[in-house]
Motif scaffolding. Structure first.
Motif, PDB file in Angstrom:
ATOM      1  N   TRP A 283      14.885  23.492   6.863  1.00  0.00           N
ATOM      2  CA  TRP A 283      14.776  22.408   5.887  1.00  0.00           C
ATOM      3  C   TRP A 283      13.651  21.425   6.221  1.00  0.00           C
ATOM      4  O   TRP A 283      13.395  20.508   5.436  1.00  0.00           O
ATOM      5  N   HIS A 284      12.991  21.602   7.342  1.00  0.00           N
ATOM      6  CA  HIS A 284      11.867  20.708   7.657  1.00  0.00           C
ATOM      7  C   HIS A 284      10.809  20.829   6.552  1.00  0.00           C
ATOM      8  O   HIS A 284      10.531  21.936   6.090  1.00  0.00           O
ATOM      9  N   ARG A 285      10.269  19.710   6.149  1.00  0.00           N
ATOM     10  CA  ARG A 285       9.286  19.607   5.060  1.00  0.00           C
ATOM     11  C   ARG A 285       9.904  19.829   3.676  1.00  0.00           C
ATOM     12  O   ARG A 285       9.237  19.680   2.674  1.00  0.00           O
ATOM     13  N   HIS A 286      11.186  20.197   3.610  1.00  0.00           N
ATOM     14  CA  HIS A 286      11.786  20.455   2.297  1.00  0.00           C
ATOM     15  C   HIS A 286      12.843  19.419   1.918  1.00  0.00           C
ATOM     16  O   HIS A 286      13.481  19.531   0.879  1.00  0.00           O
ATOM     17  N   VAL A 287      13.058  18.435   2.775  1.00  0.00           N
ATOM     18  CA  VAL A 287      14.003  17.375   2.432  1.00  0.00           C
ATOM     19  C   VAL A 287      13.508  16.072   3.059  1.00  0.00           C
ATOM     20  O   VAL A 287      12.936  16.086   4.155  1.00  0.00           O
ATOM     21  N   ILE A 317      13.160   9.242  14.738  1.00  0.00           N
ATOM     22  CA  ILE A 317      13.365  10.504  14.004  1.00  0.00           C
ATOM     23  C   ILE A 317      12.046  10.981  13.388  1.00  0.00           C
ATOM     24  O   ILE A 317      11.692  12.161  13.476  1.00  0.00           O
ATOM     25  N   ASN A 318      11.298  10.040  12.804  1.00  0.00           N
ATOM     26  CA  ASN A 318       9.982  10.425  12.273  1.00  0.00           C
ATOM     27  C   ASN A 318       9.081  10.929  13.393  1.00  0.00           C
ATOM     28  O   ASN A 318       8.350  11.909  13.228  1.00  0.00           O
ATOM     29  N   GLY A 319       9.131  10.252  14.542  1.00  0.00           N
ATOM     30  CA  GLY A 319       8.307  10.660  15.681  1.00  0.00           C
ATOM     31  C   GLY A 319       8.633  12.077  16.132  1.00  0.00           C
ATOM     32  O   GLY A 319       7.757  12.861  16.489  1.00  0.00           O
ATOM     33  N   THR A 320       9.919  12.405  16.097  1.00  0.00           N
ATOM     34  CA  THR A 320      10.342  13.733  16.566  1.00  0.00           C
ATOM     35  C   THR A 320       9.984  14.840  15.573  1.00  0.00           C
ATOM     36  O   THR A 320       9.571  15.925  15.970  1.00  0.00           O
ATOM     37  N   PHE A 321      10.152  14.571  14.270  1.00  0.00           N
ATOM     38  CA  PHE A 321      10.087  15.679  13.307  1.00  0.00           C
ATOM     39  C   PHE A 321       8.866  15.680  12.382  1.00  0.00           C
ATOM     40  O   PHE A 321       8.551  16.723  11.803  1.00  0.00           O
ATOM     41  N   ALA A 322       8.211  14.518  12.171  1.00  0.00           N
ATOM     42  CA  ALA A 322       7.174  14.450  11.125  1.00  0.00           C
ATOM     43  C   ALA A 322       5.979  15.339  11.451  1.00  0.00           C
ATOM     44  O   ALA A 322       5.690  15.601  12.614  1.00  0.00           O
ATOM     45  N   ASP A 323       5.313  15.818  10.396  1.00  0.00           N
ATOM     46  CA  ASP A 323       3.999  16.427  10.586  1.00  0.00           C
ATOM     47  C   ASP A 323       3.030  15.769   9.607  1.00  0.00           C
ATOM     48  O   ASP A 323       3.396  14.807   8.932  1.00  0.00           O
ATOM     49  N   ILE A 324       1.807  16.292   9.492  1.00  0.00           N
ATOM     50  CA  ILE A 324       0.819  15.549   8.710  1.00  0.00           C
ATOM     51  C   ILE A 324       1.113  15.544   7.213  1.00  0.00           C
ATOM     52  O   ILE A 324       0.585  14.730   6.469  1.00  0.00           O
ATOM     53  N   THR A 325       2.007  16.413   6.742  1.00  0.00           N
ATOM     54  CA  THR A 325       2.303  16.408   5.308  1.00  0.00           C
ATOM     55  C   THR A 325       3.676  15.830   4.983  1.00  0.00           C
ATOM     56  O   THR A 325       4.065  15.726   3.835  1.00  0.00           O
ATOM     57  N   TRP A 326       4.441  15.469   6.014  1.00  0.00           N
ATOM     58  CA  TRP A 326       5.844  15.114   5.743  1.00  0.00           C
ATOM     59  C   TRP A 326       6.394  14.154   6.793  1.00  0.00           C
ATOM     60  O   TRP A 326       6.212  14.379   8.000  1.00  0.00           O
ATOM     61  N   ALA A 327       7.015  13.076   6.301  1.00  0.00           N
ATOM     62  CA  ALA A 327       7.798  12.208   7.190  1.00  0.00           C
ATOM     63  C   ALA A 327       9.236  12.259   6.689  1.00  0.00           C
ATOM     64  O   ALA A 327       9.487  12.026   5.507  1.00  0.00           O
TER      65      ALA A 327
END
Ligand code: ADP
Length: 448
Positions: A283-287, A317-327
C-alpha cells in the motif's frame, strides 16, 4: 408557550465550528421569541452587571464579557483544566486549585443575577455544557422557579473518576436543581445516575428519575446530531470544487478531522497508521492520510504537549516511509472552512474517527452524511465516541490497540462495494431520521 432562553459559554457570533448547535436552536428560538446568552469572547477589566444586546441575526442575542481573572479561573482553570479532563477520564491531567473553583462559581453567580433581570416567569431555560453547571442552583437561590434543563455535550464521568474531584458532591447538587439533565449517550446516563446516587446521596426512582431534595430530576440521553440532509447536499456540491491533484486515481485517501485535543487520540491514530504501513508495503504510495487539526486552548500545557507529540509522530512516520512522490501523512494545523471539509469528506475513502473519549463526535456523522451512497467511504469509529452507540454499522475499534486499528484500515480498504453500501445505508437512514431538529425537539419536549 413561554420564551426559550439558551445559555452557553460562547455566544454564537458567526459561522463557527459549532454551527450545528446554532442551526438546531435557531428554529426553536425564532418560533418562541427566544434569547441566546453567552460570552462575547471579549475581555473587559470591569465585567458588567447587564447583558449587551448583539444586533442582527435570526434570534435575540445577549452577550457578557469576562475579566482577565475570570477567563483564567472560570474558563482556562475550572472548565478546561478540571472539568474537561475529568469528564474525559483523564484524572492524571487534573489541575485542582481553590481559586479556579472560586472563579467558576463567581462567574455563574454573576450570570444568574444578570439573567434574573431579563427573566419572565414562564420562560424555559436551557443551559448548555460544563461551563455553566451551577446556574440552576444559583437561579433557585435567587428565587427563580422556571423550568430549567441542562445538556452536557461531553461524556459524564464514572462515580470513581468523580471521586477525584474535591467538590464532587457539590457538582451533583448543582445538577439536582434542573428538572431535566440531558446527556449524549446511554453510558453517560448510567454514569450520571450512579454518581448522583453514590456521590450525591440521591435516590434512584423508576423511569429515569432521581430524587435529591427538594427536586425530582429526569436524566436521559439525547444524542446530539447534524442536519444530515443539508450536509449531504453541501458535500455533493463541494466535492467538485476541490483543488486539482488532491485525489489521485491510484491513491486512496484517509481523513482525520479533530481539534488538536488530547481526547481525540491523534497520536494513537498516527501510530496505528505507521503500523499499517509497516505491515503493508503493497500500500505504500497508494494510500495517504490527511489529518486536519486546528490547535485549540493554546497556552494550556497539555495542549502544547499534544501538539509537539503529533508533530513529532507525523514527522517520524513521513521520515520512515516517504519517497519523492509520496508523503503518507499530510498534517494540517489550521481550521478549514466547513464547505471545504464537506468536499474532503466526500472525496475520502476512509475516515479515522478514533477519540480516546468523546461525548458524541460530530465528525463521524458529517463524514457519513457526506458520502456518495453509490460508492460510499468507510467509517472507522472508536468504541469510546458517543456516536458508536448509534453508528453500529461503522468499523468499531479500540483506539488504544494499534494492531486492531491497522487491521481495520486494511479491512476498510478491501471492503467490497456491496458491504460499503449496506453499512452506509444503515447509518444514513439513522442520521436522516435522528437529525439536529429531532434532537432539539426531543430535549425541549422532555423539558415541557
Ligand atoms: P468537538 O466538539 O470536541 O470539537 P465534534 O466532532 O463533536 O468535536 O465537533 C467538531 C466540529 O468542528 C465538527 O462540526 C467539525 O466539522 C468541526 N471541525 C473540526 N475540525 C475542524 C477544522 N479543522 N476546521 C473546521 N472545522 C472543524
Amino acid at each position: 408557550m413561554g420564551r426559550l432562553i439558551c445559555l452557553s459559554n460562547r455566544l454564537p457570533l458567526g459561522p463557527t465550528p459549532s454551527g450545528g448547535l446554532v442551526v438546531a436552536l435557531a428554529d426553536a428560538l425564532a418560533e418562541r421569541g427566544g434569547v441566546w446568552i453567552g460570552s462575547s469572547g471579549e475581555l473587559s477589566e470591569t465585567p458588567e452587571t447587564r447583558f449587551t444586546e448583539i444586533e442582527g441575526g435570526p434570534f435575540r442575542r445577549l452577550a457578557f464579557d469576562l475579566s482577565p481573572e475570570e477567563q483564567a479561573s472560570y474558563y482556562h482553570g475550572y472548565s478546561n483544566s478540571v472539568l474537561w479532563p475529568l469528564f474525559h477520564g483523564r484524572t492524571d491531567l487534573l489541575d485542582i486549585r481553590g481559586e479556579y473553583l472560586t472563579g467558576y462559581k463567581e462567574v455563574n453567580r454573576r450570570l444568574a443575577k444578570m439573567l434574573l433581570e431579563v427573566l419572565e416567569p414562564d420562560d424555559r431555560i436551557w443551559v448548555h455544557d460544563f461551563h455553566l453547571l451551577p446556574l440552576a442552583h444559583d437561579l433557585r437561590v435567587l428565587g427563580a422557579e422556571n423550568r430549567m434543563g441542562f445538556f452536557l455535550h461531553t461524556p459524564f464521568p464514572t462515580p470513581l473518576a468523580l471521586q477525584a474531584l474535591p467538590n464532587g458532591p457539590e457538582l451533583c447538587t448543582w445538577l439536582a436543581h434542573y428538572e431535566l439533565v440531558g446527556l449524549q449517550a446511554e453510558r453517560d446516563v448510567r454514569n450520571c445516575m450512579d454518581a448522583m446516587v453514590q456521590i450525591g446521596g440521591a435516590t434512584e426512582l423508576a423511569g429515569g428519575f432521581i430524587h435529591l431534595a427538594p427536586r425530582q430530576v429526569r436524566i436521559a440521553a439525547f444524542p446530539v446530531a447534524i442536519d444530515a440532509a443539508e450536509f449531504r447536499t453541501l458535500a455533493e456540491e463541494q466535492v467538485t470544487q476541490l483543488p486539482e491533484g488532491l485525489v489521485k486515481p491510484n491513491r486512496r485517501l484517509m481523513i482525520g478531522v479533530d481539534r488538536l485535543d488530547y481526547t481525540k487520540g491523534v497520536p494513537q491514530r498516527f501510530r496505528a497508521f505507521g503500523e499499517f504501513l509497516d505491515r503493508h508495503e503493497e500500500w505504500h504510495r497508494h494510500v495517504s492520510l490527511i489529518q486536519i487539526s486546528p490547535p485549540t486552548r493554546e497556552g494550556v500545557t497539555a495542549y502544547d504537549d499534544i501538539r509537539q507529540e503529533t508533530e513529532h509522530l507525523s514527522g517520524q512516520i513521513n521520515g520512515t516511509f516517504a519517497d519523492i512522490t509520496w508523503a503518507p501523512i499530510r498534517f494540517i494545523n489550521r481550521p478549514v472552512p466547513r464547505e471545504v471539509l464537506a468536499g474532503l469528506y466526500r472525496a475520502a475513502d476512509i475516515a479515522l474517527v478514533t477519540p480516546l473519549m468523546d461525548g458524541m463526535n460530530l465528525v463521524a456523522k458529517e463524514f457519513v452524511a457526506a458520502q456518495d451512497p453509490d460508492d460510499p467511504g468507510v467509517l472507522i469509529l472508536s468504541q469510546f465516541a458517543g456516536a458508536s452507540e448509534q453508528l453500529v454499522d461503522a468499523l468499531t475499534v479500540n483506539p488504544h490497540d494499534p494492531e486492531q486499528m491497522a487491521t481495520a484500515m486494511m479491512t476498510a480498504l478491501a471492503m467490497p462495494l456491496s458491504e460499503r453500501r449496506r453499512r452506509h445505508a444503515g447509518m444514513m437512514q439513522l442520521l436522516l431520521k435522528k437529525d439536529v431538529h429531532w434532537w432539539s425537539k426531543g430535549f425541549l419536549t422532555a423539558l415541557g
